[in-house]
Design a protein around this motif. Sequence first.
Motif, short mmCIF file in Angstrom:
data_model
loop_
_atom_site.label_atom_id
_atom_site.label_comp_id
_atom_site.label_asym_id
_atom_site.label_seq_id
_atom_site.Cartn_x
_atom_site.Cartn_y
_atom_site.Cartn_z
N SER A 1 0.81 -1.23 0.00
CA SER A 1 0.00 0.00 0.00
C SER A 1 0.84 1.27 0.00
N GLY B 1 -5.59 -1.33 -1.43
CA GLY B 1 -6.10 -0.39 -0.43
C GLY B 1 -6.83 0.76 -1.09
N PRO C 1 -3.62 4.10 -1.72
CA PRO C 1 -2.20 3.73 -1.74
C PRO C 1 -1.32 4.97 -1.87
#
Length: 374
Positions: free
Chosen positions: A105, A124, A127
């Motif tokens: 991430s 995610g 990121p």
Amino acid sequence: MQLVLLHVVIACGILLLGTGTAAQECASRANYTVRTQDELNTLTRNCTEIVGELGLVDWSGSLTLPNITRVGTITLYSGDVSSVDLPELEYFGGNLLLTDQPSLSKVILPKLEYIEGLYLDLVGDSPELYFPRLTNASSIHLRGNFSTQSFDSLRVVEKLLDICNGFSCSFYSRMDTSTSMSLSFPALERVGGFKVGGNVTTLSTPEVTTITCNNDECDWAALHLKLYGSSPIAVDFPKLSAMEGNFYIRGDIDSISLPALRDYTHEFIAVPYEPLNITLPVETGHKFLFSGNVSEINLPNLKSFSRIHVNSDLKIDCDEFWDDIKRTSGPLNESNRTEYFQCSVGMSVTYSGVLRVGSAVAVALLGMVVVGLV
């Protein structure tokens, strides 16, 4: 006296190497394999340069190189990297390839100036990528649900710059994104291929002059934009004057501005999803395909071309457009006009509510039209 001075110089050199303050290779061999951050810390404690490959095996968690300023390449053979933090790295001679990492991430390289290849898939909702000093790269491929990407110092990408904020960047489908993406390339001048896809709110490329799609990574389009957003955006390349390769743009487009592009001998394909007035200053062209919600087309300087194909969802005066082309291009043979000029109005084969719901028939028809122009 000279002998004493030489001893002092040698002593100082040993002191610098011992403290790790001077550039120093990590050991006598070029390639290394580590499994944990502790092993990596031990390897790099008193050095600043890894000349060969740093291999990661069964890696878990974050990766950091607090001292290293230069590295040949980093290869992840197995494991799952959650974040990458290389605070002192300035030169990356090989590839950073992290494309199947379910936890990745964050990638932070605040001092990086050159990298051969950057290939990242980040997960995610937000990121984090940070490359404020990156100036030159061979290839950049980024995938993830990005919100903002700014490459303030990037000037040259030799092969392909490819960014998509989503995990499904297929040709016809929309991106599955939860955020919109703002892209800024304030210093970028030259790129091999330029490809952007996803939910894009702004795209800034004020200094791009050259796009040269002449490498093995560049696909059939040198400039390939697939733009989807809550509102149409402006596509503006104010200094682009040389482009080798096809131009393909589709999606939510507010305007297209290419004021410096005069001679263009490849295919130009535009498929707007919202009503769009297209004006191009090109003087020498090749093949043009305008489809979708095209409200008006102006080619005021066009002197020569191979073919123009218009299939708009909106009402366009095809006869008036033909007359405009004849005024700039000179005498054209009316008897075989359909061989190089076709213009129709109605439901196009590209969008207008059809492609947005995923019509397989529309997709197939678009493929037929595009292939027909090649």
